[in-house]
Design a protein around this motif. Sequence first.
Motif, short mmCIF file in Angstrom:
data_model
loop_
_atom_site.label_atom_id
_atom_site.label_comp_id
_atom_site.label_asym_id
_atom_site.label_seq_id
_atom_site.Cartn_x
_atom_site.Cartn_y
_atom_site.Cartn_z
N GLN A 93 0.83 -1.20 0.00
CA GLN A 93 0.00 0.00 0.00
C GLN A 93 0.87 1.26 0.00
OE1 GLN A 93 -2.11 -0.96 3.58
NE2 GLN A 93 -3.97 -1.57 2.47
N SER A 94 1.87 1.27 0.85
CA SER A 94 2.75 2.44 0.96
C SER A 94 3.52 2.67 -0.32
CB SER A 94 3.71 2.27 2.13
OG SER A 94 2.98 2.20 3.34
N TYR A 95 4.00 1.59 -0.93
CA TYR A 95 4.73 1.71 -2.19
C TYR A 95 3.80 2.26 -3.28
CZ TYR A 95 7.95 0.55 -5.95
OH TYR A 95 8.80 0.62 -7.03
N GLY A 96 2.54 1.83 -3.24
CA GLY A 96 1.55 2.36 -4.19
C GLY A 96 1.34 3.85 -4.02
N VAL A 97 1.32 4.33 -2.77
CA VAL A 97 1.19 5.77 -2.51
C VAL A 97 2.38 6.51 -3.12
CG1 VAL A 97 1.25 7.53 -0.69
CG2 VAL A 97 -0.22 5.53 -0.44
N LEU A 98 3.57 5.98 -2.91
CA LEU A 98 4.77 6.63 -3.47
C LEU A 98 4.72 6.67 -5.00
CD1 LEU A 98 7.52 5.13 -1.15
CD2 LEU A 98 6.70 7.50 -1.19
N GLN A 99 4.32 5.56 -5.60
CA GLN A 99 4.21 5.53 -7.06
C GLN A 99 3.17 6.53 -7.57
OE1 GLN A 99 3.49 1.29 -7.65
NE2 GLN A 99 5.47 1.16 -8.68
N LYS A 100 2.02 6.57 -6.90
CA LYS A 100 0.94 7.48 -7.32
C LYS A 100 1.40 8.93 -7.25
CE LYS A 100 -2.36 8.77 -4.62
NZ LYS A 100 -3.48 8.85 -3.67
N HIS A 101 2.03 9.30 -6.13
CA HIS A 101 2.49 10.68 -5.98
C HIS A 101 3.61 11.03 -6.96
CE1 HIS A 101 -0.24 11.43 -2.81
NE2 HIS A 101 0.44 10.84 -1.83
N ALA A 102 4.49 10.10 -7.20
CA ALA A 102 5.56 10.35 -8.17
C ALA A 102 4.97 10.58 -9.56
CB ALA A 102 6.54 9.18 -8.19
N GLN A 103 3.98 9.77 -9.92
CA GLN A 103 3.34 9.93 -11.22
C GLN A 103 2.60 11.27 -11.31
OE1 GLN A 103 0.29 7.00 -12.15
NE2 GLN A 103 1.05 6.91 -14.25
N THR A 104 1.93 11.64 -10.23
CA THR A 104 1.21 12.91 -10.19
C THR A 104 2.18 14.08 -10.40
OG1 THR A 104 -0.48 12.06 -8.71
CG2 THR A 104 -0.21 14.44 -8.75
N LEU A 105 3.31 14.03 -9.71
CA LEU A 105 4.28 15.12 -9.83
C LEU A 105 4.92 15.15 -11.22
CD1 LEU A 105 5.94 14.86 -6.31
CD2 LEU A 105 4.39 16.66 -7.12
N ARG A 106 5.15 14.00 -11.82
CA ARG A 106 5.74 13.96 -13.16
C ARG A 106 4.79 14.54 -14.22
NH1 ARG A 106 6.77 8.35 -12.36
NH2 ARG A 106 8.66 8.17 -11.16
N LYS A 107 3.50 14.30 -14.04
CA LYS A 107 2.51 14.73 -15.04
C LYS A 107 2.23 16.23 -14.99
CE LYS A 107 -0.07 10.44 -15.55
NZ LYS A 107 -1.38 9.80 -15.37
N GLN A 108 2.52 16.85 -13.87
CA GLN A 108 2.19 18.26 -13.73
C GLN A 108 3.12 19.12 -14.59
OE1 GLN A 108 2.56 19.22 -9.57
NE2 GLN A 108 0.61 18.27 -9.04
N SER A 109 2.51 20.02 -15.36
CA SER A 109 3.34 20.97 -16.11
C SER A 109 3.71 22.14 -15.20
CB SER A 109 2.62 21.45 -17.37
OG SER A 109 1.38 22.04 -17.01
N GLU A 110 2.82 22.42 -14.27
CA GLU A 110 3.08 23.45 -13.26
C GLU A 110 2.79 22.84 -11.89
OE1 GLU A 110 0.96 27.07 -13.87
OE2 GLU A 110 1.39 27.11 -16.01
N PRO A 111 3.62 23.12 -10.90
CA PRO A 111 3.36 22.54 -9.58
C PRO A 111 2.06 23.05 -8.98
CG PRO A 111 5.29 24.00 -9.53
CD PRO A 111 4.79 23.95 -10.93
N ASN A 112 1.31 22.14 -8.39
CA ASN A 112 0.07 22.49 -7.71
C ASN A 112 0.40 22.68 -6.23
OD1 ASN A 112 -2.39 22.67 -6.46
ND2 ASN A 112 -3.32 20.97 -7.59
N ILE A 113 0.67 23.90 -5.86
CA ILE A 113 1.08 24.23 -4.49
C ILE A 113 0.03 23.82 -3.47
CG2 ILE A 113 1.46 26.21 -2.95
CD1 ILE A 113 3.88 25.45 -4.60
N ASP A 114 -1.24 23.88 -3.82
CA ASP A 114 -2.30 23.53 -2.87
C ASP A 114 -2.23 22.06 -2.45
OD1 ASP A 114 -3.33 26.14 -2.94
OD2 ASP A 114 -4.51 25.67 -4.73
N ASP A 115 -1.80 21.19 -3.35
CA ASP A 115 -1.72 19.76 -3.04
C ASP A 115 -0.32 19.32 -2.61
OD1 ASP A 115 -4.38 19.48 -3.66
OD2 ASP A 115 -3.99 18.85 -5.74
N LEU A 116 0.66 20.17 -2.79
CA LEU A 116 2.05 19.77 -2.56
C LEU A 116 2.31 19.33 -1.12
CD1 LEU A 116 4.77 19.38 -3.85
CD2 LEU A 116 5.31 21.76 -3.30
#
Length: 95
Positions: A7-30
Amino acid sequence: MSETFKQSYGVLQKHAQTLRKQSEPNIDDLLTIVEESVAAYKVCQTRIDAVEKALEKALGGAQQQAKDAAADPPRTKASEPSPGASDGMDDDIPF
């Protein structure tokens, strides 16, 4: 929180993918992403450390048994001197 490694590894993968896809950082979710990622990383690291210690213990015991067996091999009839075998003494002596 008792999450599993998976589960924890899945969280890390999900967040890494989210950050990679962003063209601009979303400060509200950071902040949320970082906090969740740090917590997930700690769970993963704890599990990895526990598995490494268990493997070292298991393999260390097996290695020690192998060393012990090599250092003191069991005596068999083949390794014992046979009756009448020469030990460097003259065979002509009857005793």
